[in-house]
Enzyme design. Structure first.
Site, short mmCIF file in Angstrom:
data_model
loop_
_atom_site.label_atom_id
_atom_site.label_comp_id
_atom_site.label_asym_id
_atom_site.label_seq_id
_atom_site.Cartn_x
_atom_site.Cartn_y
_atom_site.Cartn_z
N GLY A 1 0.87 -1.23 -0.13
CA GLY A 1 0.00 -0.06 0.07
C GLY A 1 0.79 1.25 -0.02
N CYS A 2 0.17 2.34 -0.25
CA CYS A 2 1.05 3.60 -0.36
C CYS A 2 1.48 4.05 0.91
CB CYS A 2 0.22 4.60 -1.10
SG CYS A 2 -1.60 4.94 -0.31
#
Length: 344
Positions: A147-148
């Site tokens: 995920g970011c």
């Protein structure tokens, strides 16, 4: 090498198209969506006369027969279902959603509020935090792209956590993202009238990236305890800044910490450790696959502040996905990604 992209109408998907358009080794074989057949430029007019490919339906068997790699840029809950269909087909899979990141299906259901993919499908995927998992990625057939928020946070924390240098109860992550991180679907979270000249906190200690971050931290150091993690929306389109606070449990100087980070990332072309006294901003990595890191040791408190910035759509999604695809196919990881950030 032929690639298919599923989910090209989202921001992560269209960013993949931007990267792959000039990639010297990957050719876009097909693009797919559930929205029906239409040229992609009708969805994204900036692609007019650049990419005239037509969106196709999603038929996993046909996709696997024509492509070597498929990127799943679909939402969580959808990717897991698609991954299950690709599990028995001869094609490499890179999933940009959260559906294959958590090894415990019960944890996934708790945090994502969807039914988890089958355990055997989850187990196929290697966690694609590139700088810390290159060897496994190079031998992988399936990648679960981080995920970011997780990417920015983990790259910032890795050297001190792996070195057992921090109090395992002390990790606090104060993270901020541009509105593209909320996706393209209209909501109050990303309306201009709501976010312009505004700054919002959301999902306080409830964000779905928390178990992902903790899972990887415990791989590096099993003593790590639950983290404090807050997320905010900035009135900008793209970019993430994670400001991380940890209490050191060993006496170190600012220079020693800087050398530690330099040593760990000396062979990581997309991680730039700023010199002492310099701290990165999100604008300085915009449109690129870089993660920039700045450090400050408060000698009064023994607390280390780590500032980690990425472009959420690049190093936090499409850029890291292509970086992983490069490695898993024996290419230089910089291939197709070695461009300068946009500025201003």
């Amino acid at each position: 090498m032929k690639v298919a992209v599923i989910g090209t109408t989202g921001y992560g998907g269209v960013e993949l198209l931007r990267i792959l358009h000039t990639h010297p080794a990957f050719q876009i074989q097909s693009i797919h969506s559930t929205r029906g057949e239409a040229p992609i430029w009708e969805e994204y007019p900036h692609l007019f006369a650049i990419n005239n490919q037509v969106l196709e339906g999603i038929q996993p068997k046909e996709i696997a027969e024509k492509a070597d790699i498929v990127f799943l840029a679909t939402p969580s809950g959808v990717s897991g279902q698609l991954a299950t269909q690709f599990a028995e087909l001869n094609i490499k899979v890179i999933d940009l959603s959260g559906d294959l990141r958590l090894k415990n299906p019960d944890e996934y259901t708790k945090w994502y509020k969807h039914e988890a993919a089958p355990q055997n499908v989850i187990n196929k995927a290697v966690y694609g935090l590139t700088e810390w998992n290159r060897e496994k990625i190079s031998n992988a057939e399936w990648i679960s792209n981080p995920g970011c928020y997780s990417t920015a946070s983990l790259l910032g924390l890795a050297p001190v956590v792996k070195g057992n240098l921090v109090d395992p109860t002390s990790i606090i992550i104060d993270a901020k993202s541009g509105t593209s991180g909320a996706g393209r679907k209209p909501s109050r979270m990303n309306m201009h009238a709501e976010m312009s000249e505004n700054f919002k906190i959301y999902k306080v200690n409830e964000h779905q990236h928390i178990p992902e971050i903790e899972q990887q931290l415990k791989v590096w150091n099993e003593e790590i305890k639950p983290i404090t993690f807050s997320t905010h929306l900035l009135p900008i389109a793209r970019g993430i800044m994670a400001t991380i606070y940890v209490q050191l449990q060993k006496d170190m100087s600012q220079s020693e910490l800087y050398e530690l980070y330099q040593e760990h990332y000396q062979n990581a072309p997309f991680v730039r450790v700023r010199p002492e006294g310099y701290y990165p901003s999100v604008k300085e990595v915009c449109g690129s696959n870089y993660c920039d890191i700045g450090l400050h040791l408060d000698e009064r408190t023994g607390r280390l502040t780590i500032v980690s910035v990425i472009d959420n759509l690049m190093k936090g999604a499409a850029g890291q996905a292509v970086q992983n695809a490069n490695i898993m196919n024996g290419l230089d990881e910089k291939t197709g990604l070695d461009f300068i950030p946009m500025y201003p």
